[in-house]
Design a protein around this motif. Structure first.
Motif, PDB file in Angstrom:
ATOM      1  N   ASP A  29       0.841  -1.188   0.000  1.00 13.95           N
ATOM      2  CA  ASP A  29       0.000   0.000   0.000  1.00 13.95           C
ATOM      3  C   ASP A  29       0.882   1.246   0.000  1.00 13.95           C
ATOM      4  O   ASP A  29       1.403   1.649   1.032  1.00 13.95           O
ATOM      5  CB  ASP A  29      -0.921  -0.011   1.212  1.00 13.95           C
ATOM      6  N   LEU A  30       1.077   1.827  -1.170  1.00 16.04           N
ATOM      7  CA  LEU A  30       1.945   2.988  -1.296  1.00 16.04           C
ATOM      8  C   LEU A  30       1.386   4.214  -0.580  1.00 16.04           C
ATOM      9  O   LEU A  30       2.137   5.040  -0.076  1.00 16.04           O
ATOM     10  CB  LEU A  30       2.164   3.343  -2.773  1.00 16.04           C
ATOM     11  N   THR A  36       8.864   1.183  -0.826  1.00 17.11           N
ATOM     12  CA  THR A  36       9.712   0.251  -0.090  1.00 17.11           C
ATOM     13  C   THR A  36      11.163   0.641  -0.309  1.00 17.11           C
ATOM     14  O   THR A  36      11.556   1.083  -1.380  1.00 17.11           O
ATOM     15  CB  THR A  36       9.494  -1.195  -0.563  1.00 17.11           C
ATOM     16  N   SER A  37      11.940   0.463   0.716  1.00 14.66           N
ATOM     17  CA  SER A  37      13.345   0.842   0.643  1.00 14.66           C
ATOM     18  C   SER A  37      14.202  -0.302   1.163  1.00 14.66           C
ATOM     19  O   SER A  37      13.976  -0.817   2.259  1.00 14.66           O
ATOM     20  CB  SER A  37      13.595   2.095   1.482  1.00 14.66           C
TER      21      SER A  37
END
Length: 141
Positions: A29-30, A36-37
């Motif tokens: 869910d952006l 994401t990193s």
């Protein structure tokens, strides 16, 4: 050979993941979690990085221990209750908060630090839709 049999050996050697909503095929869910990193999952690149991340926590622990030794048990407990009360008072999630009361309690209100100059909220990259952020905070989403 082990007495458990060939099927248990095969089961032990091949990991079988359960396919559920929280499994490896879950959609990211952006809107709520951001991008994401890989950097967050890595170990610190320098030995002092962990110390720098936990500096304020370590500073508070040292101050509370010193305060307890000098003034007794009541002083650090009162200060911790004040910290908790100040941390609970927040603005809406999409507005920047300077946390002036927390800085005053810690004694950082008279210092000009790195964050004061380069932490301009108008240049912030974290800005979302106000209605969506408020609904998420209230648990409506």
């Amino acid at each position: 050979m082990n007495s458990r049999g060939a099927s248990s050996l095969l089961k032990d050697s091949i990991p079988i993941t359960e396919f559920s909503a929280s499994g490896p095929f879950e959609g990211h869910d952006l809107l709520r979690r951001g991008f994401t990193s890989v950097k967050n999952e890595l170990m610190p690149s320098h030995p002092l990085e962990l110390s720098e991340k936990n500096f304020q926590l370590n500073q508070d622990k040292t101050n509370f221990a010193t305060l307890r030794n000098i003034q007794g048990l009541y002083a650090p407990l009162k200060l911790q209750m004040e910290f908790r009360a100040v941390k609970q008072v927040q603005r809406l999630p999409f507005l920047h908060s300077s946390n002036l009361a927390l800085d005053t309690l810690r004694g950082n209100d008279e210092c000009i630090s790195f964050e004061d100059i380069l932490n301009d909220p108008s240049q912030s990259e974290v800005m979302g839709e106000p209605h969506m952020m408020m609904e998420y905070k209230l648990g409506l989403l």
